[in-house]
Scaffold this motif. Sequence first.
Motif, short mmCIF file in Angstrom:
data_model
loop_
_atom_site.label_atom_id
_atom_site.label_comp_id
_atom_site.label_asym_id
_atom_site.label_seq_id
_atom_site.Cartn_x
_atom_site.Cartn_y
_atom_site.Cartn_z
N GLU A 300 0.82 -1.22 0.00
CA GLU A 300 0.00 0.00 0.00
C GLU A 300 0.86 1.26 0.00
O GLU A 300 0.47 2.27 -0.55
CB GLU A 300 -0.92 0.01 1.22
N ILE A 301 1.99 1.18 0.69
CA ILE A 301 2.91 2.32 0.68
C ILE A 301 4.30 1.76 0.34
O ILE A 301 4.79 0.88 1.02
CB ILE A 301 2.99 3.03 2.04
N VAL A 332 1.06 2.51 -8.62
CA VAL A 332 -0.22 3.21 -8.45
C VAL A 332 -1.22 2.85 -9.55
O VAL A 332 -2.42 2.94 -9.34
CB VAL A 332 -0.06 4.74 -8.31
N PRO A 336 -4.68 2.14 -7.26
CA PRO A 336 -4.75 3.61 -7.16
C PRO A 336 -4.74 4.11 -5.72
O PRO A 336 -4.46 5.28 -5.49
CB PRO A 336 -6.08 3.95 -7.84
N ASP A 337 -5.02 3.26 -4.76
CA ASP A 337 -4.97 3.70 -3.36
C ASP A 337 -3.56 3.62 -2.80
O ASP A 337 -3.31 4.06 -1.68
CB ASP A 337 -5.90 2.86 -2.49
N ALA A 338 -2.66 3.02 -3.54
CA ALA A 338 -1.30 2.86 -3.03
C ALA A 338 -0.57 4.19 -3.04
O ALA A 338 -0.87 5.07 -3.85
CB ALA A 338 -0.53 1.84 -3.87
N MET A 339 0.37 4.34 -2.12
CA MET A 339 1.19 5.54 -2.07
C MET A 339 2.59 5.17 -2.54
O MET A 339 3.17 4.19 -2.06
CB MET A 339 1.32 6.05 -0.63
N TYR A 341 6.42 6.67 -2.94
CA TYR A 341 7.40 7.71 -2.66
C TYR A 341 8.66 7.43 -3.45
O TYR A 341 9.17 6.31 -3.39
CB TYR A 341 7.76 7.72 -1.17
N GLN A 361 3.59 12.58 -11.16
CA GLN A 361 3.12 13.54 -10.15
C GLN A 361 1.60 13.61 -10.17
O GLN A 361 0.96 13.62 -9.13
CB GLN A 361 3.69 14.92 -10.44
N LYS A 363 -0.41 11.37 -11.01
CA LYS A 363 -0.99 10.14 -10.45
C LYS A 363 -0.79 10.06 -8.94
O LYS A 363 -1.21 9.08 -8.33
CB LYS A 363 -0.33 8.92 -11.11
N GLY A 364 -0.12 11.03 -8.37
CA GLY A 364 0.01 11.06 -6.92
C GLY A 364 1.34 10.55 -6.40
O GLY A 364 1.54 10.45 -5.20
N VAL A 365 2.26 10.23 -7.30
CA VAL A 365 3.58 9.80 -6.84
C VAL A 365 4.27 11.00 -6.18
O VAL A 365 4.23 12.10 -6.70
CB VAL A 365 4.43 9.27 -8.01
N ILE A 366 4.87 10.75 -5.02
CA ILE A 366 5.49 11.84 -4.29
C ILE A 366 7.01 11.73 -4.42
O ILE A 366 7.58 10.67 -4.20
CB ILE A 366 5.06 11.81 -2.83
N PHE A 367 7.61 12.85 -4.79
CA PHE A 367 9.05 12.88 -4.97
C PHE A 367 9.69 13.59 -3.80
O PHE A 367 9.29 14.70 -3.46
CB PHE A 367 9.39 13.57 -6.29
N MET A 394 10.32 7.86 7.89
CA MET A 394 9.21 7.29 7.13
C MET A 394 8.95 5.90 7.67
O MET A 394 9.81 5.03 7.57
CB MET A 394 9.57 7.22 5.64
#
Lengths: 755, 301, 200
Positions: A300-301, A332, A336-339, A341, A361, A363-367, A394
Amino acid sequence: MSDFEKKPGVYLCEGCGISEAIDMDELEEDVTGGFDFSVSHCRRAASFCTGEGMEQLKKDVAGGEVNQAIIAGCSPRVMTREFDEVGAQIIRANLREQVIWTQPAGTEDTLMFAKDNVRMAMAQAENSTPPTPHESTMVSCKLLVVGGGVTGLSAALEAAKTGAEVVLVEKSDHLGGWAAKWSKVSPHRPPYRGLQDNPVPGLIAEVEANDAITVKTDTIVTSTGGMPGKFTVKTTNAGGEDEWDVFGAIVVATGWRPYDTAKLEYLGFGKNDDIITDIEFEELAANGGIKRKSDGKAPEIAAFIITSDPDIMPYSSGVSSVVAIKQAQMLVDANPDAMAYVIYEELRAHGTTEDFYREAQEKGVIFQKGTVKSVGDDLAITVEDDLLGQEVSMTGLDMIVLTTGMVPNSTNPDIEASDKGNSQLKDDINPTASFAKPGLEVLTQNDDEGEPAQPGGPLLNLQYRQGPHIPVLANGFTDSHYICFPYETRRTGIYTCGPVRRAMTIGEAREDAQGAVLKAIQSMRASEESSAVHPRAGDLSFPKFGLDICTKCRRCTVECPFGAIDEDEQDYPILNPTRCRRCGTCMGACPVRTISFDNYSPVMVSEMIGAVEMPDEFEEKPRILVFACENDAYPALDMAGINRQQMNSMMRFIPVRCLGSVTLLWISTALEKGYDGVMLMGCKSGDDYQCHFVKGSAMATERMAKVGETLQSLMLEEERVKVEEVSIADSSRITGLLNDFGTEIEGIGLNPFKM
Amino acid sequence: MSEKKTYTYYPGCSSEATGMHLDASFRAVMPELEREIVDIDDWNCCGASVGLIVGGVLPQTVLNGRNLAKAQEKENRDVITACAACYLNTHGNNEKIKQSAKLRATVNEALEAGGLSYTDDLQVHHAMEVLVNDIGMDKIKARSTNPLKGLKVAGWVGCQTVRPFAATDEGGNYDTFEDPEFLDDITEACGAEATEFTPKTNCCGGSVAVMKPEKTLHLMKTILDAAVESGADVVSTPCPLCQTNLEMYQDAINKKYGTDFNIPVVFPTQLMAVAFGLDAKKGAALHQNTIKAGKLEKMAK
Amino acid sequence: MTAQLPETASRKYDLKFARWVRDNVYGGGKMNMCMQCGTCSGSCPNGVEMDVGPRKLFMMVRAGMKDEVLRSSTLWECTSCYRCVVRCPRGVPVTYIVQGLAAVAAREGYAPKIENASFARAFWWSANTFGKTDERLVTMKYFFSFGFLEGIRKSLANLKIALGMVKAGRMHIGMPHKIRDSKGLQAMLKKAQEIEAREG
């Protein structure tokens, strides 16, 4: 020398403001009266590049009155095609860019400069003939492709499309390489967004179905001799069977291998099943989906760490970034609920991958930019976050993916290193010091300890005087002129492409294969015509060795940047002409000046040096000789003229093929003739070299380091000789360099050898 | 002569309090420029900058939805407002509703609770946008029968009049976000002189200035410094909150920084009213400025 | 906007906070496009009063620093000048997101005594009660939200300004302005809040 009977004619152009700046009558008088090299004509016209002047020139040549046209006008870099079509040997004297555009009009000094340029051109004509090509070496037009991954497959197909016959050799028992393992690939077609299907299975099918391509799996190249147009190649298969064949050119696409995971322990690798490499991530995705190895749950993460520890990997390529961006998107996309990083120190979304990065970005990918400080057994990561300026912990991660980076297969790690090649992979010629890199220092140390220095044996096992390897530059990637001639290796006719040349993505590798194949085909065509490849494409001249006075010193065989010269049984040099790039580095190396080209020789340049009218010491007019590399320095000088940058009047310029071709004889000749200073202007040397012949400018720097002793023995100041590295963009800097040198020389005083 | 164009007017809360003189002068000049304005019946607050923080995003949209629903009763396509915050909220939410059928349905579900619905495609304009795009400077100049000769004006646009909509298609593309020219153009059209004033779109602190002036006095000092340095007799600003803040905090700034600012802050509509020859009180409402614009008042007929 | 924040009391960092903001804060969907260039922070007129600028605030959201984000003074020092919105090279609606985060902080009880939150509450009370903002009442309610004595102090400090306004006729003395159909408006707002709670 050929039996060419010289009929020189001089053509003084009056156009482009030349006649306003120079007294043309005096100039003509100098040509016809002041010289013992008699010319058939000395003509003047408002222009020779066009109109009546050009008609006259053509008439003179067609009528058999002139076969050497000495044209004094614009720079030899312009109007080349127009004059080449005339059909005579063309010698140019640069009056426009070099003289009238850098000097005040109508002065005595400007006239002297113009006269000297014409005199030098006449000396050049007197001492050169049009080149006669060497005998053709062409035997085969067949192409050998080494490596059956995405690059090799693409190369084979591209070559077959042009009608060439191809043999594709692959080390393993199947085609496809690493890329065959990926389920999805980063976008390499417009709109450069979204994961795309892997092209490799399609490429394999295409290759296998193509009659022009012979595939040999489980096979490696075990010997390569000869030269472009007739490479004699031995391949050996897993069963130990040898096969001989002849090829016109070779494309090397041996690709890469992942970095040694043992060195990733500091990032937790091995501590937890769910800390995996990017390769393992691909394998999970291709075989049943992205699930944790520990419990089979979909993460999930997850964190994707782009490793960039210089102690482990001396370079950080954009590919690692693209892989992390891709895999984060895969995660993702699947959930789509996965996070996701992505933790990076340097994120390089090069070229079109910028769009791919933006898509991630969206799609919600965090850099997250920072340095990973620790990775715990429980998947807790501590990051020194650069953008927050603090440590961030983290926790709660389900999976950590480590990018491993690409190690180039510039050697074959599966076979043993050959004794001869180890030290020559990189440092085959002098000077060696400036080319050493951290990675290779390790190799050298190992060498001292008697351990195998190379991670493997040679790819082609070249039967060259300079050893079996294709030389590498930084970080083990094969050496090439990175900016201008990326596919040219330092072994002519052999072109590397794909990740063996630099880390790259599938899309880039396919383009790279196209480029290398085109170069290979050009090389075969050039072999057919006995002409040079880049950067002297079309040049028919080649070095000739006067073996009668050769001392077998081997400098030419060792110092050739391209390994073109071998030694025969008696240790005399033998040229493999199609390997040669015609730079003249051998000529510059030869201590007895017995190497020369039909139209470029130690004698020719010495005579040009002597052709300049040397003012006596009472005139107090210093003269400085500048050897300007015609690849970058000379065009930069022209541009300085185009920009009307004023220059002192003491400079006299001789274009040279490469600083590597400058022999010490020319320096001593110049000083003996009374020149007050000598400057060598060439391209940048070193790991980020710009030298068009790779090592020419480095060689010149090395050789000139020794010129000091010679000068001291003549009781001359060392400062009278200077080497400057300039780039083609240095037109504004170059006049400064020259003017400063002029001032320096004036400070030192006139050369006491002046008559 | 063409028929007078009519706008449905949303006065906003400040029109009944701190911005009364903006409302009065706006109402006075519009007919002079052959534009009629009709008020929205029983209009309500737009929520300003802070409403959504407590009320929530959707309730704030519904506040504006109610005004739009009431505006649509007037059967003009074009709605006009002179207040920057009213414009920001009414225009922004109107565009959001127009672009999303889903949002419109949600808003209407809420409006239904009070017996209203917004079904039209109204266009909400800022008064300045109308002056630039519809009326034009030529018309203002032509109407300026009492040109304000010799009056030096620093044109201070502020934030929300131009941001974030002035340079968008929906916002009428009437000027830029950072260096708008319309305010100086109006000054010049009125026959006054626009001074060299750079912090045109600087922020006064907005509602933060209302609640914590001590934290935003430095922002207003920058503006006042530049205005005085430019040699301005008055500052002109189209925003009611800007006008009030810059006017009422001059004392506090003088106290804190040891300065002696006492510069009148007026609306461009007040300049226009005087230039059009309207009454200083009834037309320009200059009596409602707490720092008297003496030079301008003297010019009034 | 009323979706429950993830339960993370035991953790300092919450890696899902960024996702929550993305899905529940107006404009939050664009926050990921931030490339940390700092144009917003550099453009902010009131950045000096903020404990962190918008750039850093966004990075904190991404790093999952929920508590720090919602306690940040940044949320309350924004003057809504929209300079960051028009300048952002990535089209991030910075002001809107900051306001949205302020709303979350107000609702989640992160900012009970913060002045601006009190002001916002007073403002909304007026809008909701009368349908209009009565500056006198909003201001007084705001002043007295700090307690009776503080209220008196702040009121006296502003008395001169208030009197000036009364004199200029810009502050009236009497009943608050009120819309006629305040009942209808209240019903609408109640409904809107219900819908928001329902749909998140």
